[in-house]
Structure formats: structure tokens, C-alpha cells
Motif scaffolding. Structure first.
Motif, short mmCIF file in Angstrom:
data_model
loop_
_atom_site.label_atom_id
_atom_site.label_comp_id
_atom_site.label_asym_id
_atom_site.label_seq_id
_atom_site.Cartn_x
_atom_site.Cartn_y
_atom_site.Cartn_z
N GLU A 90 43.60 47.77 35.62
CA GLU A 90 42.70 48.43 34.67
C GLU A 90 41.46 47.56 34.47
OE1 GLU A 90 41.70 51.23 31.50
OE2 GLU A 90 43.66 51.24 32.46
N GLY A 91 41.68 46.26 34.30
CA GLY A 91 40.56 45.34 34.12
C GLY A 91 39.64 45.30 35.32
N LEU A 92 40.22 45.30 36.52
CA LEU A 92 39.38 45.30 37.73
C LEU A 92 38.49 46.53 37.77
CD1 LEU A 92 41.96 44.19 40.48
CD2 LEU A 92 40.21 42.78 39.38
N GLN B 229 31.50 36.89 40.62
CA GLN B 229 32.19 36.14 41.66
C GLN B 229 31.23 35.15 42.34
OE1 GLN B 229 35.48 36.64 43.16
NE2 GLN B 229 36.15 37.96 41.49
N ARG B 230 29.97 35.55 42.49
CA ARG B 230 29.00 34.65 43.13
C ARG B 230 28.76 33.40 42.31
NH1 ARG B 230 26.37 39.74 44.15
NH2 ARG B 230 26.51 40.33 46.36
N SER C 118 39.01 26.72 35.85
CA SER C 118 37.83 26.85 34.99
C SER C 118 37.41 28.31 34.85
CB SER C 118 36.68 26.01 35.56
OG SER C 118 35.50 26.20 34.81
N ALA C 119 37.41 29.04 35.97
CA ALA C 119 37.04 30.46 35.93
C ALA C 119 38.06 31.27 35.15
CB ALA C 119 36.92 31.00 37.35
N LEU C 120 39.33 30.86 35.21
CA LEU C 120 40.39 31.55 34.48
C LEU C 120 40.31 31.33 32.97
CD1 LEU C 120 43.41 30.79 36.84
CD2 LEU C 120 42.60 33.08 36.24
N SER C 121 39.62 30.28 32.56
CA SER C 121 39.60 29.92 31.14
C SER C 121 38.21 29.97 30.52
CB SER C 121 40.20 28.52 30.96
OG SER C 121 39.59 27.58 31.82
N PHE D 37 39.89 36.27 42.37
CA PHE D 37 38.87 35.60 43.17
C PHE D 37 38.98 36.09 44.60
CE2 PHE D 37 37.46 31.87 45.74
CZ PHE D 37 36.12 31.97 45.41
N TYR D 38 37.97 36.86 45.04
CA TYR D 38 38.03 37.50 46.35
C TYR D 38 37.52 36.54 47.42
CZ TYR D 38 38.64 41.76 43.63
OH TYR D 38 39.12 42.71 42.77
#
Length: 523
Positions: free
Chosen positions: A136-138, A248-249, A267-270, A301-302
Motif C-alpha cells: 500500500e505504501g509503495l 531513491q536517487r 539511515s534511510a530506514l530511520s 531500495f531498488y
């Protein structure tokens, strides 16, 4: 393209390459959309005959309820791996609702609106609800259309006996875990440098249905009233129409050491991200996303390749931190609509030779300037890969894609030679020669063949996809499963449904408490 065994040993500074080292451990994860006879996305739920998408080891779903994912067990035999994948297709086709088939292309079928893309459902357990909420978030973050793109993930690892001997030959004082992890990061850095080659050779998404671009900025041309394309594109799935976003960039992930990788993703997760904070966590008591951070989960993270480790009950980064890298997952591969499985043994042999080459070749540490060059090379190959005279950048200097491809293939010939010698075959060098043919003649690439078929037959992309999907379906339905495999799949599906029920019955926390605890995760 053929290299002598001794010359290949010398190329990689090896004193030997034992046959046991070539028992590469591989697995394939293949995604395919379920579609109606009209070429539209199926609206039916994941068929119960395929078992539980939450707990089935071989058949699950990805983003959408209509996006089937087939997973092979790990195998050191290419033939066994493909045979199992073939049987999985037969089993899935048996259980499709009447009239449905699997879409054979990476870029999706007819999509009239995002509302017609049903989210994957995993039951009432906390983990099942979390998986659906993640999707849902995506959808809110990137749009649901992007999530209907399908591909093949190729999981690769060298056997334990290789690591035991290679560790000794290298004279390393590291622990085996540290040594293996360092070398897999070595492979990953080289993969990033050369991944444009895979996109050129195997890209199979040069065109899309016009409906896929509705309300999206793009620079595609009209091939016909229903199809958009780029004349020299190879793999639009890996470009701006695919898994790309400004958020993402902004994430720079370095693969020089595992702690750096883990810290970057953690870091990106938090880290809260303002556009996602504006979406919010809930609307009218309906959950919208797991959290409002730059990433909800590690898998958001793609990347074209991921370091991986399996394990139950722990987050991916925790597993990597505690136990190191176990295998790598290649994520840059399109489905080839001309192949019933989307992939074949020749492509796998080349992938193995390519990945062994990335592992054994020198791999300098990555820096941000090179990372920019890598991204530019990939983007050029995605959008203009078959353009005559196309130039990429190599260490700040221009080089044509054709010349660099030929040089790389010649060097990869050394790893192919090692694998040929170990397996007492010439098949790896032959697979390499087949790729050189595509470099010499771009019309032999899958992307060129798709465009040629559309133009020769005056076919819109969707009609092309349906024609090939129907042919593949007929082929699988005309070849029934052997009784033993049929019984195994049937029993596994039943066991997965039982396992899901047990998971739902065993939850002790309500979902709100579970979600709070999940978001309080600390490394």
C-alpha cells in the motif's frame, strides 16, 4: 572467444580451479502477471490451489495479487533448476482461473487505472498484514503502475568448497565470514561497473502500452496508436519509467564494506522524508504506509543487485550484520517473451561466467564520481543501447559501447574457460560467443527482435504480448506434470495454507502494537 585453461588461471592469478569450485549455487525468482483473454490485468484473487502466498516456498505474489512469483530451490545444476521452473509453470497454469494466462513480457498488459491493480493479500497475521501495508505504501509513494513491472531475479553463490580453498590460496588472515563478505562486495562493485552489458544483451522492454504512461512524463515516441517506444532502447524497465524516484536517487549506497552498506540503508530506514510525511500514516483509520521514512523496509531500495542472507525472524540488515553475505541477487533481467520460461540455459551460463569474472577480477573501491559515471552508462544503454556509435564513459574517457562490450566479452572468456574446463564442456564459451553476435549485430538482441516483430506484423505491444502468452500457455498445458512432482506441489500448497492459519492463530500482539514495535527496530 575460447581461452586456454592455463591462460585463464594466469589471468586471475590462480594456481588451480577445481571442478568442485564450479558447482555454483543458483536459484531463480520469476515474476509474471496474470491477465485476462483481453490482455487486461486479472482481478481475481491469488488462486487457492497455489497455496498461501505468505508461506509457500515456491509460489507467491509480489506487489499485486495478480503478480505471481515462482521460486526455484537452490541447485548446482542448470538443467535441474530450469526443469523445476518449467514444472512450476505447469502447476501454476493448472491452477489459473478459467481464461487467464501469464503475461510473458516485463512491461505490463493493458491497465485502465491504478484502482484496477489489486494489492497482494497475505492473510490476517501481523506479518501478512505488514506485507500488504508495505505494498500500500509503495503505491502511495511511487504509484501502483510501476509495481506491475515484472522481471527475473537470479540468485548466485559460490560453493563452500570454493570459499575454503580460495580463502587459503589468498593467504587471508580474516575470518571466513569476513573474507566471503569482502569478496562478494568485490563482485557487487564490478557488477555495477559492467551491468550495462547485461542490459544491452538481455534487455527485452523497448516498448510499452500507451496506457502505462498515462499522467507520467516521458520522452517516448509513438510506434502506433496503442504503443510507445524508443527506437534504440533495450530495457525501459530499468529506466525512468521503471524503478526510479527522486527519493531513491537521494540514497547513496557504497559497497566498499558491509558496515557502510548497512549504515547507508539503516539511515534511510530511520530518516523521515517530508513528501512521505505529507502522505501520513493513516486516513480514516486506514493504514497508508508502514512509516514515513525514506524507506519503509530494506527491500524498498531498488538496486540492480543485492547482498543477501536467509534466516527466520530477523530483519535483512540484522542478518547481514551478524552473519555476513551468503549470496547475491541479480535484479536487472527482463523476461524474454521469446522464451517459455523467460530465461534459458545459454543465458544462465553467460550470467555465471559474468559473475565469476566480477568476483575474480580486480575491483577498486567505489567513489561518488564513478557512481555517477556508472549511472550514466546504465541510462544510456537503457535508452539508446543499440544506437550506432553510442559512447559510454570509462574512467572519464569515452569508449563506444561496441568496443567496450567486445573487450569485456574477450576478458570474460577467461572465466568461461575455467567453467568449461571444470564441467568438461564448451557450453560456456559458446554462450559467450552468442553474446558477441549481439554486439556485432544489434538486430540480434531481444529488444531489437521485439520491435522488429511489432513492425513486421503491424502489431500493438499488447497484441504481441497476448499472442506470445497464448502460445506459451498452450505449450505448458500440453505437457502435464509427472505424478510425483504433481503430488509434491499439491501437498506443499496444502501445507502452506496450514502454516498461514497457524501464523494467524499464534499472534499475541494486536496489529497496532506490532507495527509500533516493528518501527522501533534498532540495529
Amino acid at each position: 572467444m575460447t581461452r586456454s585453461f592455463n591462460a585463464s588461471l594466469e589471468r586471475f592469478q590462480l594456481s588451480e580451479f577445481k571442478p568442485a569450485w564450479a558447482k555454483i549455487q543458483r536459484g531463480i525468482e520469476k515474476e509474471s502477471l496474470r491477465v485476462t483473454p483481453e490482455g487486461r490485468l486479472a482481478q481475481t484473487p491469488h488462486p487457492v490451489g497455489m497455496g498461501s502466498a505468505l508461506t509457500h516456498p515456491y509460489v507467491t505474489t509480489d506487489y499485486s495479487e495478480a503478480l505471481v512469483e515462482m521460486i526455484t530451490p537452490v541447485s548446482d545444476s542448470i538443467d535441474d533448476c530450469l526443469s523445476f521452473l518449467d514444472d512450476l509453470h505447469k502447476f501454476v497454469y493448472q491452477n489459473l482461473p478459467e481464461g487467464e494466462r501469464l503475461w510473458v513480457s516485463s512491461m505490463p498488459c493493458l491497465l485502465e487505472s491504478e484502482a484496477q491493480i489489486p494489492l497482494a493479500q497475505y492473510g490476517k497475521s501481523n506479518m501478512g498484514r505488514l506485507k500488504t501495508l508495505y505494498r500500500e505504501g509503495l503505491g502511495h509513494r511511487y504509484g501502483r503502475l510501476m509495481q506491475t513491472i515484472a522481471g527475473i531475479h537470479y540468485n548466485f553463490s559460490m560453493p563452500d568448497t570454493f570459499w575454503d580453498d580460495f580463502h587459503s590460496l589468498s593467504g587471508s588472515n580474516e575470518t571466513m565470514q569476513a573474507f566471503r563478505t569482502r569478496k562478494y562486495l568485490h563482485l557487487i562493485r564490478n557488477f555495477h561497473r559492467y551491468s550495462w552489458l547485461l542490459v544491452y544483451l538481455f534487455g527485452a522492454s523497448p516498448a510499452v502500452c500507451r496506457c502505462f504512461t498515462d499522467d507520467r512524463n516521458h520522452d517516448l515516441q509513438a510506434l502506433d496508436a496503442a504503443t510507445l517506444y524508443k527506437p534504440d532502447a533495450t530495457c525501459l524497465r530499468m529506466g525512468d519509467l521503471g524503478y526510479k524516484s527522486d527519493a531513491q536517487r537521494s540514497i547513496f549506497v557504497c559497497y566498499n564494506d558491509l558496515n557502510n552498506y548497512i549504515d547507508s540503508l539503516y539511515s534511510a530506514l530511520s530518516t523521515p522524508y517530508a513528501p512521505y510525511q505529507r502522505i501520513g500514516m493513516k486516513r480514516d483509520d486506514h493504514h497508508l504506509q508502514i512509516n514515513t521514512n525514506l524507506l519503509q523496509l530494506e527491500n524498498e531500495f531498488y538496486a540492480t543487485i543485492r547482498p543477501k542472507r536467509v534466516g527466520d525472524g530477523k530483519r535483512p540488515l540484522q542478518l547481514l550484520k551478524e552473519s555476513g553475505i551468503q549470496y547475491i541477487e541479480v535484479r536487472a533481467l527482463d523476461l524474454n517473451p521469446f522464451l517459455p520460461l523467460g530465461i534459458d540455459a545459454e543465458q544462465i551460463r553467460f550470467l555465471d561466467a559474468f559473475l565469476v569474472y566480477c568476483l575474480l577480477s580486480d575491483s577498486p573501491a567505489c567513489v561518488e564520481t564513478e557512481n555517477h559515471e556508472i549511472e550514466q552508462n546504465l541510462a544510456l544503454t537503457v535508452n539508446r543501447g543499440r544506437e550506432a556509435g553510442l559512447e559510454l564513459q570509462r574512467k572519464g574517457k569515452p569508449v563506444t559501447l561496441k568496443d567496450w562490450s567486445t573487450e569485456l566479452l574477450q576478458d570474460i572468456g577467461h572465466s568461461a574457460s575455467l567453467l568449461d574446463h571444470a564441467h568438461e564442456t564448451g557450453a560456456y564459451s559458446q554462450a559467450l560467443a552468442a553474446q558477441q553476435t549481439k554486439v556485432d549485430d544489434p538486430t540480434q538482441t531481444p529488444s531489437a527482435k521485439i520491435l522488429q516483430a511489432l513492425q513486421d506484423n503491424n502489431q500493438p505491444f499488447c497484441k504481441f504480448g497476448m499472442q506470445h502468452s497464448e502460445g506459451v500457455q498452450q505449450g505448458f498445458l500440453s505437457s502435464p506434470l509427472l505424478p510425483a512432482r504433481q503430488d509434491h506441489f499439491t501437498a506443499t500448497s496444502a501445507e502452506s495454507l496450514t502454516a498461514q492459519a497457524q501464523a494467524e492463530a499464534s499472534d499475541e500482539l494486536d496489529f497496532e502494537s506490532f507495527l509500533t514495535q516493528w518501527n522501533d527496530y534498532r540495529l
